[in-house]
Design an enzyme around this catalytic site. Structure first.
Site, PDB file in Angstrom:
ATOM      1  N   SER A 103       1.008  -1.228   0.141  1.00 29.47           N
ATOM      2  CA  SER A 103       0.116   0.177  -0.065  1.00 29.47           C
ATOM      3  C   SER A 103       0.875   1.080  -0.157  1.00 29.47           C
ATOM      4  O   SER A 103       1.653   1.564  -1.105  1.00 29.47           O
ATOM      5  CB  SER A 103      -0.981   0.072   1.209  1.00 29.47           C
ATOM      6  OG  SER A 103      -1.923   1.053   1.065  1.00 29.47           O
ATOM      7  N   HIS A 104       0.510   2.032   1.109  1.00 31.56           N
ATOM      8  CA  HIS A 104       1.340   3.436   1.130  1.00 31.56           C
ATOM      9  C   HIS A 104       2.542   3.155   1.718  1.00 31.56           C
ATOM     10  O   HIS A 104       3.387   4.345   1.616  1.00 31.56           O
ATOM     11  CB  HIS A 104       0.637   4.313   1.962  1.00 31.56           C
ATOM     12  CG  HIS A 104       0.278   3.721   3.306  1.00 31.56           C
ATOM     13  ND1 HIS A 104      -0.542   2.849   3.447  1.00 31.56           N
ATOM     14  CD2 HIS A 104       1.011   3.852   4.615  1.00 31.56           C
ATOM     15  CE1 HIS A 104      -0.400   2.274   4.808  1.00 31.56           C
ATOM     16  NE2 HIS A 104       0.362   2.963   5.258  1.00 31.56           N
ATOM     17  N   LYS A 143     -11.643  -0.250  -0.744  1.00 32.80           N
ATOM     18  CA  LYS A 143     -11.731   1.271  -0.557  1.00 32.80           C
ATOM     19  C   LYS A 143     -10.963   1.639  -2.034  1.00 32.80           C
ATOM     20  O   LYS A 143     -10.380   0.675  -2.713  1.00 32.80           O
ATOM     21  CB  LYS A 143     -10.973   1.728   0.487  1.00 32.80           C
ATOM     22  CG  LYS A 143      -9.633   1.470   0.655  1.00 32.80           C
ATOM     23  CD  LYS A 143      -9.132   2.172   1.842  1.00 32.80           C
ATOM     24  CE  LYS A 143      -7.608   1.892   2.381  1.00 32.80           C
ATOM     25  NZ  LYS A 143      -7.349   0.689   2.978  1.00 32.80           N
ATOM     26  N   ASP A 158      -5.815   2.343  -3.220  1.00 30.45           N
ATOM     27  CA  ASP A 158      -7.256   2.474  -2.668  1.00 30.45           C
ATOM     28  C   ASP A 158      -7.490   3.678  -1.641  1.00 30.45           C
ATOM     29  O   ASP A 158      -8.558   3.785  -1.328  1.00 30.45           O
ATOM     30  CB  ASP A 158      -7.234   0.997  -1.792  1.00 30.45           C
ATOM     31  CG  ASP A 158      -6.027   0.767  -0.816  1.00 30.45           C
ATOM     32  OD1 ASP A 158      -5.195   1.632  -0.940  1.00 30.45           O
ATOM     33  OD2 ASP A 158      -6.269  -0.125  -0.201  1.00 30.45           O
ATOM     34  N   ARG A 159      -6.209   4.381  -1.659  1.00 30.38           N
ATOM     35  CA  ARG A 159      -6.831   5.664  -0.727  1.00 30.38           C
ATOM     36  C   ARG A 159      -6.896   7.109  -1.675  1.00 30.38           C
ATOM     37  O   ARG A 159      -6.591   6.839  -2.847  1.00 30.38           O
ATOM     38  CB  ARG A 159      -5.468   5.948   0.071  1.00 30.38           C
ATOM     39  CG  ARG A 159      -5.326   4.906   1.314  1.00 30.38           C
ATOM     40  CD  ARG A 159      -4.080   5.186   2.135  1.00 30.38           C
ATOM     41  NE  ARG A 159      -3.910   4.170   3.087  1.00 30.38           N
ATOM     42  CZ  ARG A 159      -3.187   4.360   4.352  1.00 30.38           C
ATOM     43  NH1 ARG A 159      -3.132   5.403   4.614  1.00 30.38           N
ATOM     44  NH2 ARG A 159      -3.407   3.246   5.187  1.00 30.38           N
ATOM     45  N   ASP A 201      -2.665   6.392  -3.037  1.00 31.85           N
ATOM     46  CA  ASP A 201      -1.469   5.938  -2.587  1.00 31.85           C
ATOM     47  C   ASP A 201      -1.023   4.698  -3.430  1.00 31.85           C
ATOM     48  O   ASP A 201      -1.143   4.686  -4.734  1.00 31.85           O
ATOM     49  CB  ASP A 201      -1.933   5.059  -1.096  1.00 31.85           C
ATOM     50  CG  ASP A 201      -2.922   4.028  -1.319  1.00 31.85           C
ATOM     51  OD1 ASP A 201      -3.641   3.864  -2.247  1.00 31.85           O
ATOM     52  OD2 ASP A 201      -2.811   3.128  -0.394  1.00 31.85           O
ATOM     53  N   ASP A 234      -1.310   1.638  -3.726  1.00 29.74           N
ATOM     54  CA  ASP A 234      -2.071   0.537  -4.502  1.00 29.74           C
ATOM     55  C   ASP A 234      -3.262   1.120  -4.916  1.00 29.74           C
ATOM     56  O   ASP A 234      -4.228   0.477  -5.627  1.00 29.74           O
ATOM     57  CB  ASP A 234      -2.192  -0.497  -3.733  1.00 29.74           C
ATOM     58  CG  ASP A 234      -2.930  -0.528  -2.297  1.00 29.74           C
ATOM     59  OD1 ASP A 234      -2.879   0.933  -1.782  1.00 29.74           O
ATOM     60  OD2 ASP A 234      -3.444  -1.189  -1.935  1.00 29.74           O
TER      61      ASP A 234
HETATM   62  C1  VG1 Z   1      -3.803   1.374   8.178  1.00 29.57           C
HETATM   63  C2  VG1 Z   1      -4.997   2.265   8.390  1.00 29.57           C
HETATM   64  C3  VG1 Z   1      -6.192   1.433   8.210  1.00 29.57           C
HETATM   65  C4  VG1 Z   1      -6.247   0.922   6.782  1.00 29.57           C
HETATM   66  C5  VG1 Z   1      -5.096  -0.012   6.783  1.00 29.57           C
HETATM   67  C6  VG1 Z   1      -4.708  -0.473   5.174  1.00 29.57           C
HETATM   68  O1  VG1 Z   1      -3.999   0.491   9.245  1.00 29.57           O
HETATM   69  O2  VG1 Z   1      -5.220   3.119   9.982  1.00 29.57           O
HETATM   70  O3  VG1 Z   1      -7.527   2.375   8.433  1.00 29.57           O
HETATM   71  O4  VG1 Z   1      -7.383   0.250   6.594  1.00 29.57           O
HETATM   72  O5  VG1 Z   1      -3.782   0.956   6.962  1.00 29.57           O
HETATM   73  O6  VG1 Z   1      -4.803   0.484   4.301  1.00 29.57           O
HETATM   74  P1  VG1 Z   1      -3.190   0.601  10.592  1.00 29.57           P
HETATM   75  O7  VG1 Z   1      -3.262  -0.804  11.152  1.00 29.57           O
HETATM   76  O8  VG1 Z   1      -1.811   0.467  10.287  1.00 29.57           O
HETATM   77  O9  VG1 Z   1      -3.679   1.641  11.444  1.00 29.57           O
HETATM   78  V1  VG1 Z   1      -4.198   0.329   2.685  1.00 29.57           V
HETATM   79  O10 VG1 Z   1      -4.086   1.690   1.905  1.00 29.57           O
HETATM   80  O11 VG1 Z   1      -2.367   0.104   3.648  1.00 29.57           O
HETATM   81  O12 VG1 Z   1      -4.502  -1.182   2.259  1.00 29.57           O
HETATM   82 CO    CO Z   2      -3.361   1.347   0.106  1.00 27.34          CO
END
Ligand code: VG1
Ligand code: CO
Length: 543
Positions: free
Chosen positions: A113-114, A376, A281-282, A277, A279
């Site tokens: 992801s990010h 998302k 989704d954000r 981000d 991937d």
């Molecule tokens: C974080 C965010 C959460 C989100 C997750 C995955 O998790 O707080 O809201 O669903 O990332 O997003 P955490 O456990 O680090 O707080 V992504 O865009 O990484 O798939």
């Molecule tokens: Co993401």
């Protein structure tokens, strides 16, 4: 071509977190590490033989090797067909869309992801099930259990395959179909939003800037915003996915998407700015000199949903993760529809979406989505906002302020303390947990504690229970603090402190967020002893 059964030893650290298994690239590069986890996934899937899987990732470093390994292992494990994005690219929302549209059994998504990418960065593997959404906790726990006893995996002995051309080929008994990563997703977006109207808005000189942050959304944004909606080419920046994301940190927030933020605060700023981000989704939504909090964004999209053709019939309900502000609850209340509060992580929305109980859902962490897929969806949110603005024909700031006047404003911020000593971070949470019973009734900074608890969620559909999903403290007058540890980090521990205060008075709705929340922020430190227990005087990231 021979199927090899390779002996291996189990790894103890393959428990998936909030969103799949995320580790440093170097961890994944250990002998058999990736293979062990992939075999553990396959071993937990009943009915995999002959089934179709979707495969793709965000283009980050190590995607290429991982794709080859997974394809060969899929062939050796009896998978019938794999749909893979050209060059292995698929945004997370596109993968969800493709799993659903093609009735696939599930999908493997290669992304962290990010999190930053590159040889010293992060990598990740996530399994999604047939509804297109992240595997539920029951399945990820089984995969984890399997990974701790695994002794061998199966892989086809064959040369690497080329994934740069569309079309089908055989890999052992399995079919590999290289597909256009954008086409199905773009078609779905056109079915949900009023493209003619957005086209007209842009043709009237409404200027937008989308920052793909050198991650996966570049090709998607180009196709949708430039080719289909007629935005000038230069509206989409950093649009070429790079294995190291250009050395950046593709997290769309005020800290990491700094260049975009600065361009929206300049004299000649565009009318609308957005980023996504790694991937895809954000999303982050900006107006000229204006930041829309993700919590407000969810509430606004809900309030205006019927302006988009895909939501013309209204909403069945809304869900938000527990730490997300309660702005959406107020909209749900006025619409007379239910609002659900789930633990952090998209997987908890899946059952509610499948059961038709909700239409929109979101998280404070720049995630918004709907029943169109089971992830998302960053560009979806951008298109939804453009649709809304094409109808409203007002600046972003005006639309949001009008919403605050109508519903009240939820001042909201999140403070992240990153790279903490995991022991200290766990001690902080344990200490908080131990004093929960004593907090109600106590006062400080003009606020009185109403309720303090360790959030526990019972899924209303399958009644599964998830414990310890964050410490939350509710105050009077209406305010809230939430503390939890991140489940996606790969170095040390990250403490997240979520701060929210409701302001019904329109005359008080124009304050600076950090100032408006300063007393609560002080209270968070008093109650949790952040500085005392972690040694940190201030957070690393404020969103
Ligand atoms: C974080 C965010 C959460 C989100 C997750 C995955 O998790 O707080 O809201 O669903 O990332 O997003 P955490 O456990 O680090 O707080 V992504 O865009 O990484 O798939
Ligand atoms: Co993401």
């Amino acid at each position: 071509m021979r199927i090899r059964t390779q002996a291996t030893r189990p790894y103890e650290d393959q428990r998936p977190g909030t969103s799949g298994l995320r580790k440093k690239v170097r961890v994944f590069q250990q002998p058999h590490y990736l293979e062990n986890f992939v075999q553990s996934i396959f071993d937990c899937l009943d009915g995999l033989a002959g089934a179709t899987l979707v495969l793709g990732g965000d283009g980050r470093y190590y995607n290429d090797q991982a794709l080859q390994t997974i394809l060969k292992m899929a062939a050796a494990n009896g998978v019938g067909r794999v749909l893979v994005g050209r060059n292995g690219l698929l945004s997370t929302p596109a993968a969800s869309c493709i799993i659903r549209k093609h009735g696939a059994f599930g999908g493997i998504l290669l992304t962290a992801s990010h999190n930053p990418a590159g040889p010293d960065g992060d990598f990740g593997v996530k399994y999604n099930v047939g509804n297109g959404g992240p595997a539920p906790e029951s399945l990820t726990e089984r995969i984890y259990a399997r990974s701790r006893e695994l002794r061998a995996y199966r892989i086809l002995e064959v040369e690497d395959v080329a994934l740069d051309r569309l079309g089908c080929f055989r890999l052992g008994a399995m079919t590999v179909e290289v597909i256009d990563p954008v086409a199905d997703y773009a078609e779905l977006m056109e079915s949900l939003f009023d493209f003619d109207r957005i086209h007209a808005l842009l043709a009237d000189g409404f200027r937008i800037r989308f920052d793909a942050m050198h991650a996966v959304t570049g090709p998607y944004a180009r196709e949708l915003l430039v080719h289909r909606l007629g935005a000038p080419e230069e509206s989409v920046v950093h649009a070429t996915p790079l294995p190291d994301f250009g050395g950046g940190h593709p997290d769309p927030n005020l800290t990491y998407a700094r260049p975009l933020v600065e361009s929206l605060w300049r004299e000649d700023a565009p009318d609308f700015g957005a980023a996504s981000d790694g991937d895809g989704d954000r999303n982050m939504i900006l107006g000229r000199g204006f930041f829309v909090t993700p919590s407000d964004s969810l509430a606004l999209l809900a309030a205006h949903a019927t302006c988009a053709p895909g939501y013309r019939d209204g909403l069945a309900g809304i869900a938000r993760s527990m730490p997300t502000s309660r702005a959406a609850d107020r909209v749900a209340e006025r619409l007379g529809i239910p609002c659900y509060e789930t633990p952090t992580g998209w997987k908890y929305f899946g059952n509610l979406l499948d059961a038709g109980r909700i239409t929109l859902c979101g998280e404070e962490s720049f995630g918004t989505g709907s029943n169109h897929i089971r992830e998302k969806d960053g560009l979806w949110a951008v298109l939804f906002w453009l649709n809304l603005l094409a109808v409203a024909r007002q600046p972003v700031a005006e639309v949001v302020k009008a919403h605050w006047r109508a519903y009240g404003r939820h001042y909201y911020t999140r403070h992240d303390y990153e790279g903490l000593d995991p022991e200290a971070a766990h001690r902080l949470i344990e200490t908080l947990r131990a004093q929960l019973g004593k907090l109600p009734g106590r006062s400080g900074q003009g606020l009185r504690v109403l309720q303090a608890e360790d959030f526990r969620y019972e899924d209303p559909v399958d009644h599964s229970v998830s414990e310890h999903q964050g410490i939350r403290i509710l105050f009077e007058p209406e305010a809230r603090l939430v503390f939890r540890l991140s489940g996606t980090g790969t170095a040390g521990a990250t403490l997240r402190v979520y701060v929210e205060r409701f302001e019904p008075d329109p005359a008080q709705q124009d304050q600076d967020t950090q100032q408006a929340l300063a007393p609560l922020i002080r209270l968070a430190d008093e109650i949790a002893g952040i500085q005392r227990l972690t040694g940190r005087a201030r957070p690393d990231v404020i969103t």
